[in-house]
Enzyme design. Structure first.
Site, mmCIF file in Angstrom:
data_model
loop_
_atom_site.group_PDB
_atom_site.id
_atom_site.type_symbol
_atom_site.label_atom_id
_atom_site.label_comp_id
_atom_site.label_asym_id
_atom_site.label_seq_id
_atom_site.Cartn_x
_atom_site.Cartn_y
_atom_site.Cartn_z
ATOM 1 C CG ASN A 1 4.130 64.740 82.094
ATOM 2 O OD1 ASN A 1 3.551 65.169 83.097
ATOM 3 N ND2 ASN A 1 3.597 63.813 81.305
ATOM 4 C CD GLU B 1 5.117 61.861 75.708
ATOM 5 O OE1 GLU B 1 6.128 62.148 76.335
ATOM 6 O OE2 GLU B 1 4.012 61.683 76.248
ATOM 7 C CE LYS C 1 4.748 60.620 82.513
ATOM 8 N NZ LYS C 1 4.898 59.323 81.892
ATOM 9 N N GLY D 1 8.095 55.312 80.081
ATOM 10 C CA GLY D 1 8.340 54.692 81.383
ATOM 11 C C GLY D 1 8.830 53.258 81.309
ATOM 12 C CB SER E 1 12.722 55.739 78.033
ATOM 13 O OG SER E 1 11.667 54.948 78.542
ATOM 14 C CG HIS F 1 0.620 62.286 78.492
ATOM 15 N ND1 HIS F 1 0.570 60.984 78.934
ATOM 16 C CD2 HIS F 1 1.927 62.618 78.434
ATOM 17 C CE1 HIS F 1 1.811 60.555 79.143
ATOM 18 N NE2 HIS F 1 2.659 61.529 78.843
ATOM 19 C CD GLU G 1 1.384 58.468 81.728
ATOM 20 O OE1 GLU G 1 1.345 59.526 82.381
ATOM 21 O OE2 GLU G 1 2.450 57.845 81.504
HETATM 22 P P1 13P Z 1 9.184 58.780 80.664
HETATM 23 O O1 13P Z 1 10.253 59.804 80.335
HETATM 24 O O2 13P Z 1 9.125 58.446 82.111
HETATM 25 O O3 13P Z 1 9.296 57.583 79.770
HETATM 26 O O4 13P Z 1 7.769 59.464 80.338
HETATM 27 C C1 13P Z 1 7.560 60.044 79.106
HETATM 28 C C2 13P Z 1 6.304 60.834 79.157
HETATM 29 O O5 13P Z 1 5.223 60.290 79.224
HETATM 30 C C3 13P Z 1 6.418 62.303 79.163
HETATM 31 O O6 13P Z 1 5.180 62.898 78.948
#
Ligand code: 13P
Length: 252
Positions: free
Chosen positions: A9, A167, A11, A173, A213, A95, A97
């Site tokens: 992803n 997740e 983002k 993150g 992560s 997601h 976010e």
């Molecule tokens: P990270 O791997 O940066 O923690 O992000 C996970 C994520 O949100 C994947 O969709």
């Protein structure tokens, strides 16, 4: 039976030029890798370029979100028909976010999921609890609720491509990965809820992947859990070498 899936992803990272530069380095690194499915989720502005470049390779690509309608006066949105028209194969829905910053609700995730099935787009539905919910013992309730809402009214006949990503919001993150036993337990809860909603047979074949992560250093441990069918990788998918090391995790 459930082929592992490793998804990246991106983002809100990478221009089209940067996306293509990534692929120039990355595609040779994973050429011939068939153990796991590989899917990239670039930004909407890069998606068409990425889809063109990966034709004929073992890499697939999808959109990070979409609207549920085919067209209409919805400024800023992209429809399932539009995605299908550029040979997009996957779409990520709900997601955290998107839920947090774009106020995407459980109902919207449900409408989008039905639209994805209606257009032969393989959906990855993201669910996960916040730290506050985990600390107050509500992880199971949150996961069951999010799955129940997403699958509300979904016919099992159309849902065979369903993928779910667990997740935990507190692991995204932050560098703090959920422990294998926490993930295993969450995936068990999710699979049971899927079975209740659309049947045991489909639940058994539904891939449930983990995100939060994931790095080359922990990918092997995560992927060796029996109920973890893949990974959804954020930061670790931005660099071709790092992402290819995650994809080539040592098999336990
Ligand atoms: P990270 O791997 O940066 O923690 O992000 C996970 C994520 O949100 C994947 O969709």
């Amino acid at each position: 039976m459930r082929k592992p899936l490793i998804a990246g992803n991106w983002k809100m990272y990478k221009t089209p030029r940067e996306s293509l530069a990534f692929l120039e380095a990355f595609l040779p690194m994973v050429e011939g890798h068939e153990r796991d499915e590989i899917v990239l989720f670039p930004t909407m502005s890069s998606l068409g370029y990425v889809l063109d470049r990966i034709q004929g390779t073992n890499v697939r690509a999808g959109a990070q979100t979409m609207h549920w309608m085919n067209e209409g006066p919805y400024t800023g949105q992209t429809s399932p028909t539009m995605l299908a028209s550029i040979r997009c194969t996957h779409v990520m829905l709900g997601h955290s976010e998107r839920r947090i910053y774009a106020h995407e609700t459980d109902d919207m995730v449900n409408w989008k999921l039905k639209a994805a099935f209606g257009h032969d787009l393989t959906p990855i539905v993201c669910v996960g609890e916040t730290l506050d919910k985990r600390q107050t013992g509500l992880t199971e309730a949150v996961l069951r609720w999010q799955i129940a809402c997403a699958l509300n009214g979904v016919e099992r006949e159309v849902a065979s491509s369903l993928i779910i990503a667990y997740e935990p919001v507190w692991a995204i993150g932050t560098g703090s990965t959920a422990t294998p036993s926490q993930v295993q337990e969450a995936h068990r809860i999710i699979r049971r809820e899927v079975a209740e909603r659309i049947g045991q047979e489909l639940a058994d074949s539904t891939r449930i992947i983990y995100g939060g992560s994931v790095k080359p250093e922990n990918a092997g441990t995560i992927m060796s859990q029996p109920d973890i069918d893949g990974a959804l990788v954020g930061g670790g998918s931005l660099d071709p070498e790092t992402f290819s090391r995650i994809i080539k995790y040592p098999k336990a």
